[in-house]
Design an enzyme around this catalytic site. Structure first.
Site, PDB file in Angstrom:
ATOM      1  N   HIS A 173       0.598  -1.182   0.106  1.00  0.00           N
ATOM      2  CA  HIS A 173       0.029  -0.167  -0.101  1.00  0.00           C
ATOM      3  C   HIS A 173       1.067   1.264  -0.104  1.00  0.00           C
ATOM      4  CE1 HIS A 173      -3.405   2.599   1.504  1.00  0.00           C
ATOM      5  NE2 HIS A 173      -2.242   3.269   2.126  1.00  0.00           N
ATOM      6  N   GLU A 174       1.984   1.300   0.781  1.00  0.00           N
ATOM      7  CA  GLU A 174       2.393   2.386   0.889  1.00  0.00           C
ATOM      8  C   GLU A 174       3.353   2.653  -0.282  1.00  0.00           C
ATOM      9  OE1 GLU A 174       2.176   4.940   3.253  1.00  0.00           O
ATOM     10  OE2 GLU A 174       0.502   3.938   4.237  1.00  0.00           O
ATOM     11  N   HIS A 177       1.856   4.413  -3.071  1.00  0.00           N
ATOM     12  CA  HIS A 177       1.756   5.644  -3.101  1.00  0.00           C
ATOM     13  C   HIS A 177       2.897   6.334  -3.831  1.00  0.00           C
ATOM     14  CE1 HIS A 177      -1.491   6.884  -0.451  1.00  0.00           C
ATOM     15  NE2 HIS A 177      -1.139   5.978   0.564  1.00  0.00           N
ATOM     16  N   TYR A 188      -3.811  14.886  -2.924  1.00  0.00           N
ATOM     17  CA  TYR A 188      -4.359  14.253  -1.785  1.00  0.00           C
ATOM     18  C   TYR A 188      -5.452  14.971  -0.795  1.00  0.00           C
ATOM     19  CZ  TYR A 188      -3.238  10.622   1.868  1.00  0.00           C
ATOM     20  OH  TYR A 188      -3.421   9.570   2.574  1.00  0.00           O
ATOM     21  N   GLU A 197      -5.662   6.862  -1.939  1.00  0.00           N
ATOM     22  CA  GLU A 197      -5.663   5.930  -1.268  1.00  0.00           C
ATOM     23  C   GLU A 197      -6.168   4.652  -1.696  1.00  0.00           C
ATOM     24  OE1 GLU A 197      -4.863   5.413   1.931  1.00  0.00           O
ATOM     25  OE2 GLU A 197      -3.638   7.283   1.823  1.00  0.00           O
ATOM     26  N   ASP A 270      -9.257  14.583   7.679  1.00  0.00           N
ATOM     27  CA  ASP A 270      -8.488  13.598   7.037  1.00  0.00           C
ATOM     28  C   ASP A 270      -8.506  13.734   5.491  1.00  0.00           C
ATOM     29  OD1 ASP A 270      -7.398  11.003   6.245  1.00  0.00           O
ATOM     30  OD2 ASP A 270      -9.187  10.144   6.138  1.00  0.00           O
ATOM     31  N   HIS A 275      -9.179   8.489   3.544  1.00  0.00           N
ATOM     32  CA  HIS A 275      -9.318   7.348   3.984  1.00  0.00           C
ATOM     33  C   HIS A 275     -10.646   6.613   4.265  1.00  0.00           C
ATOM     34  CE1 HIS A 275      -5.068   8.207   5.390  1.00  0.00           C
ATOM     35  NE2 HIS A 275      -4.694   7.032   4.937  1.00  0.00           N
TER      36      HIS A 275
END
Length: 355
Positions: A173-174, A177, A188, A197, A270, A275
Site C-alpha cells: 500500500h505505502e 503511493h 491528496y 488511497e 482526513d 481514507h
C-alpha cells in the site's frame, strides 16, 4: 493531461487520522499516549515533507537503469526518529535475527515483483528506483508511511497495533503511493485523494494475492489483516469486500467507510475523508475482480494499472472521471467482452455515474 514528476508534497500514512484521534481521546494513557505521540509525529513529518518539496530541499533520487532485480536497503532507526538510521540489511544479504527487518525486506521484494512481472514496471518509478525502508521508528509509533523517498515502519503500541511490517499489503500500500507519485500524482484531498488511497489499497491487496497465489475468490480483500492486536474487535484496517465492516471496537469505534455513493462522507478532516471515501472505488474494484474471477492482477488490476499510468488521469480526477477511464481502458484492451461489462456494472453498483 496530468503533470507527472512526483513533486506533490504528499505524506501518506496507512492508519487514518480519525482512528488515531479516537485513540488519543481515550482515558487510558497506555492507549492515548502512543496515539497522541503518533499524531504529533505525523504532523511534524507532514510539515517537513511540504517544506522540502516546495522549496526544493528534498534529495534527488539516485537514477538507476531498469533492472529485473530490486535494490533494497533496510535501516534500523533504533526507536529514534532519525532517518534513515543504521543500515542493517543490503540487497542479496541473508536474513538476520530481526524478523521485522526480514519482513520489510521481503515486502519490498514482493512489491517489486508484482509490478515487474504483472505490469513490466521497473520499481515504483518505472526506472529502477532503489527501495529503502526504515524499521523500529520512534517509540510505540502507530503507523507506517511513504515520505516521498522511502518507507518507514513503526512497531505499534502492542495494545491496539502490532508491528507494521506484519501485513504485506501495508508495505505494498505505502509503496504504491510512490507509484502514484511518479504517475498520475493524484492530489491528496477529497475524491482525488480518496482515489490515491484506493490505488494503494488495490495494489496492496494485489501484492498480497500475488505473493500467496490467490484467486479473487480465495482472497480475503482485507487491508492490514494481522495488524490489530488480539484484544481489538476487528479483523483489519479496511475491507474492500464490505467497506465499513473491518472493525467495530469499544476503543477504535466503528469502521466508517462507505461502499456506495449513497453514504459518501463529506468532511474537512482526513484531507476531505481520503481514507474513508476510498471505500467506494475499493468496492468497485472488488466487484470487477470477483466478477471476472481468476487472478485479480491479470485483468482487473491491468485495467486499473492502465488508467493510473496511461497519462489521461488528471491529478484532480473525481470518481466519475476515473470510472470513465476504466471503462475506456477495459474497452481498449479487451474490446466488448466480459471485462467491459464487469467494469461498467461495478461502477453502477457503487453509484458512480459514467454517462
Amino acid at each position: 493531461m496530468t503533470t507527472h514528476g512526483g513533486f506533490e508534497p504528499v505524506f501518506c500514512t496507512v492508519v487514518p487520522p480519525h482512528v488515531l484521534d479516537k485513540l488519543a481521546r481515550n482515558d487510558d494513557p497506555a492507549l492515548s499516549g502512543p496515539a497522541r505521540r503518533t499524531l504529533m509525529r505525523d504532523s511534524e513529518l507532514r510539515g517537513r515533507r511540504r517544506v522540502t518539496t516546495e522549496f526544493g530541499l528534498a534529495a534527488a533520487p539516485t537514477a538507476k537503469a531498469p533492472s529485473d532485480q530490486p535494490l533494497r536497503t533496510i535501516y534500523d532507526a533504533g526507536h529514534t526518529t532519525a532517518l534513515p538510521g543504521s543500515k542493517v540489511r543490503a540487497e542479496g544479504s541473508e536474513p538476520g535475527q530481526d524478523a521485522t527487518v526480514n519482513r520489510a525486506y521481503a515486502g519490498l521484494g514482493a512489491t517489486f515483483d508484482l509490478y515487474l512481472k504483472a505490469y513490466a514496471r521497473h520499481s515504483i518509478d518505472g526506472d529502477g528506483l532503489p527501495l529503502d525502508a526504515t524499521v523500529h521508528f520512534d517509540e510505540g509509533y502507530n503507523n507506517a508511511f511513504w515520505n516521498g523517498e522511502q518507507m518507514v515502519f513503526g512497531d505499534g503500541d502492542g495494545e491496539i497495533f502490532l508491528d507494521f511490517t506484519i501485513p504485506i499489503d501495508v508495505i505494498g500500500h505505502e509503496l504504491t503511493h510512490g507509484v502514484t507519485q511518479y504517475t498520475a500524482n493524484l492530489t491528496y484531498y477529497g475524491q482525488p485523494g480518496a482515489l490515491n488511497e484506493s490505488m494503494s489499497d488495490v495494489f496492496g491487496s494485489l501484492i498480497k494475492q500475488y505473493t500467496l497465489g490467490q484467486t479473487a475468490a480465495e482472497a480475503d480483500w482485507l487491508i492490514g489483516a494481522g495488524l490489530l492486536a488480539p484484544g481489538v474487535t476487528g479483523k483489519a484496517l479496511r475491507s474492500m469486500k464490505e467497506p465499513g465492516s473491518a472493525y467495530d471496537d469499544d476503543v477504535l469505534g466503528k469502521d466508517p467507510q462507505p461502499g456506495t455513493m449513497d453514504d459518501y462522507v463529506r468532511t474537512g478532516r482526513d484531507n476531505g475523508g481520503v481514507h474513508i471515501n476510498s471505500g467506494i472505488p475499493n468496492h468497485a474494484f472488488y466487484l470487477v475482480a470477483t466478477a471476472l474471477g481468476g487472478h485479480a492482477w491479470e485483468k482487473a488490476g491491468q485495467i486499473w494499472f492502465d488508467v493510473l499510468t496511461g497519462g489521461e488521469l488528471s491529478d484532480r480526477a473525481l470518481f466519475t472521471d476515473f470510472a470513465k477511464l476504466t471503462v475506456a481502458a477495459a474497452k481498449a484492451r479487451y474490446q466488448e467482452g466480459d471485462e467491459l461489462q464487469a467494469v461498467s456494472k461495478a461502477w453502477e453498483q457503487v453509484g458512480v455515474r459514467i454517462l
